[in-house]
Design a protein around this motif. Sequence first.
Motif, PDB file in Angstrom:
ATOM      1  N   ALA A  28       0.804  -1.220   0.000  1.00 37.26           N
ATOM      2  CA  ALA A  28       0.000   0.000   0.000  1.00 37.26           C
ATOM      3  C   ALA A  28       0.835   1.267   0.000  1.00 37.26           C
ATOM      4  O   ALA A  28       0.459   2.266  -0.634  1.00 37.26           O
ATOM      5  N   HIS A  29       1.982   1.250   0.697  1.00 35.93           N
ATOM      6  CA  HIS A  29       2.717   2.497   0.910  1.00 35.93           C
ATOM      7  C   HIS A  29       4.168   2.473   0.454  1.00 35.93           C
ATOM      8  O   HIS A  29       4.825   3.516   0.489  1.00 35.93           O
ATOM      9  N   GLY A  30       4.671   1.313   0.031  1.00 36.94           N
ATOM     10  CA  GLY A  30       6.066   1.223  -0.346  1.00 36.94           C
ATOM     11  C   GLY A  30       6.982   1.257   0.864  1.00 36.94           C
ATOM     12  O   GLY A  30       6.538   1.413   2.009  1.00 36.94           O
ATOM     13  N   SER A  31       8.282   1.149   0.614  1.00 37.42           N
ATOM     14  CA  SER A  31       9.244   1.142   1.713  1.00 37.42           C
ATOM     15  C   SER A  31       9.335   2.512   2.385  1.00 37.42           C
ATOM     16  O   SER A  31       9.366   2.613   3.617  1.00 37.42           O
ATOM     17  N   ALA A  32       9.362   3.577   1.570  1.00 37.72           N
ATOM     18  CA  ALA A  32       9.506   4.918   2.129  1.00 37.72           C
ATOM     19  C   ALA A  32       8.321   5.318   2.997  1.00 37.72           C
ATOM     20  O   ALA A  32       8.465   6.089   3.946  1.00 37.72           O
ATOM     21  N   ALA A 108       2.058  -8.971  -2.962  1.00 36.72           N
ATOM     22  CA  ALA A 108       2.058  -7.603  -3.495  1.00 36.72           C
ATOM     23  C   ALA A 108       3.111  -6.715  -2.843  1.00 36.72           C
ATOM     24  O   ALA A 108       3.672  -5.824  -3.480  1.00 36.72           O
ATOM     25  N   GLY A 109       3.386  -6.941  -1.566  1.00 40.04           N
ATOM     26  CA  GLY A 109       4.404  -6.156  -0.879  1.00 40.04           C
ATOM     27  C   GLY A 109       5.782  -6.392  -1.467  1.00 40.04           C
ATOM     28  O   GLY A 109       6.544  -5.452  -1.709  1.00 40.04           O
ATOM     29  N   TYR A 110       6.106  -7.662  -1.700  1.00 39.16           N
ATOM     30  CA  TYR A 110       7.384  -7.975  -2.328  1.00 39.16           C
ATOM     31  C   TYR A 110       7.470  -7.326  -3.702  1.00 39.16           C
ATOM     32  O   TYR A 110       8.492  -6.739  -4.071  1.00 39.16           O
ATOM     33  N   TYR A 111       6.396  -7.421  -4.480  1.00 38.45           N
ATOM     34  CA  TYR A 111       6.401  -6.841  -5.824  1.00 38.45           C
ATOM     35  C   TYR A 111       6.632  -5.336  -5.778  1.00 38.45           C
ATOM     36  O   TYR A 111       7.353  -4.782  -6.607  1.00 38.45           O
ATOM     37  N   ARG A 112       6.001  -4.665  -4.810  1.00 37.18           N
ATOM     38  CA  ARG A 112       6.190  -3.213  -4.685  1.00 37.18           C
ATOM     39  C   ARG A 112       7.649  -2.899  -4.367  1.00 37.18           C
ATOM     40  O   ARG A 112       8.248  -1.986  -4.958  1.00 37.18           O
ATOM     41  N   LEU A 113       8.231  -3.640  -3.448  1.00 37.49           N
ATOM     42  CA  LEU A 113       9.630  -3.414  -3.093  1.00 37.49           C
ATOM     43  C   LEU A 113      10.558  -3.697  -4.268  1.00 37.49           C
ATOM     44  O   LEU A 113      11.555  -3.002  -4.467  1.00 37.49           O
ATOM     45  N   ALA A 114      10.224  -4.716  -5.064  1.00 31.59           N
ATOM     46  CA  ALA A 114      11.068  -5.101  -6.191  1.00 31.59           C
ATOM     47  C   ALA A 114      11.042  -4.072  -7.312  1.00 31.59           C
ATOM     48  O   ALA A 114      11.929  -4.072  -8.173  1.00 31.59           O
ATOM     49  N   THR A 115      10.039  -3.207  -7.311  1.00 34.10           N
ATOM     50  CA  THR A 115       9.989  -2.153  -8.323  1.00 34.10           C
ATOM     51  C   THR A 115      10.701  -0.888  -7.863  1.00 34.10           C
ATOM     52  O   THR A 115      10.977  -0.003  -8.677  1.00 34.10           O
ATOM     53  N   GLU A 116      10.995  -0.780  -6.589  1.00 34.32           N
ATOM     54  CA  GLU A 116      11.623   0.437  -6.067  1.00 34.32           C
ATOM     55  C   GLU A 116      13.108   0.510  -6.401  1.00 34.32           C
ATOM     56  O   GLU A 116      13.660   1.593  -6.564  1.00 34.32           O
ATOM     57  N   GLY A 123      21.422  -3.886  -2.872  1.00 33.96           N
ATOM     58  CA  GLY A 123      20.360  -3.740  -1.887  1.00 33.96           C
ATOM     59  C   GLY A 123      18.970  -4.061  -2.400  1.00 33.96           C
ATOM     60  O   GLY A 123      18.008  -4.013  -1.636  1.00 33.96           O
ATOM     61  N   SER A 124      18.846  -4.387  -3.672  1.00 34.84           N
ATOM     62  CA  SER A 124      17.532  -4.706  -4.215  1.00 34.84           C
ATOM     63  C   SER A 124      17.060  -6.063  -3.705  1.00 34.84           C
ATOM     64  O   SER A 124      17.793  -7.055  -3.780  1.00 34.84           O
ATOM     65  N   VAL A 125      15.817  -6.104  -3.212  1.00 31.63           N
ATOM     66  CA  VAL A 125      15.292  -7.383  -2.725  1.00 31.63           C
ATOM     67  C   VAL A 125      14.989  -8.321  -3.880  1.00 31.63           C
ATOM     68  O   VAL A 125      14.789  -9.519  -3.676  1.00 31.63           O
ATOM     69  N   GLY A 126      14.948  -7.795  -5.107  1.00 33.91           N
ATOM     70  CA  GLY A 126      14.637  -8.637  -6.256  1.00 33.91           C
ATOM     71  C   GLY A 126      15.834  -9.339  -6.857  1.00 33.91           C
ATOM     72  O   GLY A 126      15.668 -10.207  -7.710  1.00 33.91           O
ATOM     73  N   PHE A 127      17.047  -8.988  -6.406  1.00 30.59           N
ATOM     74  CA  PHE A 127      18.250  -9.538  -7.036  1.00 30.59           C
ATOM     75  C   PHE A 127      18.324 -11.063  -6.931  1.00 30.59           C
ATOM     76  O   PHE A 127      18.513 -11.765  -7.918  1.00 30.59           O
ATOM     77  N   GLY A 128      18.189 -11.562  -5.709  1.00 28.94           N
ATOM     78  CA  GLY A 128      18.290 -13.002  -5.510  1.00 28.94           C
ATOM     79  C   GLY A 128      17.189 -13.769  -6.206  1.00 28.94           C
ATOM     80  O   GLY A 128      17.413 -14.855  -6.756  1.00 28.94           O
ATOM     81  N   VAL A 129      15.990 -13.207  -6.210  1.00 26.91           N
ATOM     82  CA  VAL A 129      14.854 -13.867  -6.870  1.00 26.91           C
ATOM     83  C   VAL A 129      15.117 -13.957  -8.360  1.00 26.91           C
ATOM     84  O   VAL A 129      14.946 -15.018  -8.977  1.00 26.91           O
ATOM     85  N   ARG A 130      15.511 -12.836  -8.971  1.00 25.16           N
ATOM     86  CA  ARG A 130      15.744 -12.859 -10.417  1.00 25.16           C
ATOM     87  C   ARG A 130      16.855 -13.830 -10.785  1.00 25.16           C
ATOM     88  O   ARG A 130      16.723 -14.599 -11.749  1.00 25.16           O
ATOM     89  N   SER A 131      17.940 -13.832 -10.036  1.00 24.78           N
ATOM     90  CA  SER A 131      19.047 -14.740 -10.328  1.00 24.78           C
ATOM     91  C   SER A 131      18.600 -16.192 -10.276  1.00 24.78           C
ATOM     92  O   SER A 131      18.950 -16.998 -11.149  1.00 24.78           O
TER      93      SER A 131
END
Length: 210
Positions: A28-32, A108-116, A123-131
């Motif tokens: 809903a609000h992103g990390s920030a 959805a929370g993970y997806y929001r963080l992965a777009t930030e 520091g991207s939370v999506g790095f390990g998932v994508r690899s």
Amino acid sequence: MTRPAPKQQRSQATVERILGTANTLFAAHGSAGTTTTQIAEAAGVSVGALYRFFPDKHAIGEALADRYLEVAAGRFGGVIDGVSALDEVPDALREIVAIAAGLALDHAGYYRLATELRPDQAGSVGFGVRSAMVDTFEGLLIGLGDEQDATVRRAGITLAIETVRHTLATCPTTEPARSIVISELAEMVVLYAERRLMTGEPPENAETGT
């Protein structure tokens, strides 16, 4: 089989409550726009209890990524394990895109963080998932006899995965718009896979030199 001790069960329940709450708030609000204090209050735990398990927001984001990867790997694996030839890949991809669309709603929370932060940024939370996803699909194609250049193949798989991730991150949440976008996304990925990932056919400008 040894049963978890009550304290362990309570700790696990607390972690799951924190992660479930963080998933909702980040979506809903992103990390920030989300603080650890807000997560703790919404989860019904003290800030101190939250910090026992997660030292900061980034650690919570990493845990959400790990949880997403665990679920995604299991669901995608059920499809991938049933593919025995390259010509079966298109139908598998359509099923995988549909599964990914469901995961995007549940996580959805993970997806929001992965777009930030881009997945290739520190520091991207999506790095390990994508690899992990690229490794999985690369292994599938190699196992099915794909012989194209390894660098080109990996770049193509990464592009396909990023296209799916980005589209799902910005996809409508209401029907019928969502189903239309997901259907078109699946066909786009399949067409790309059939022409580039499975045959190695170069783009027209590469053939003509223009």
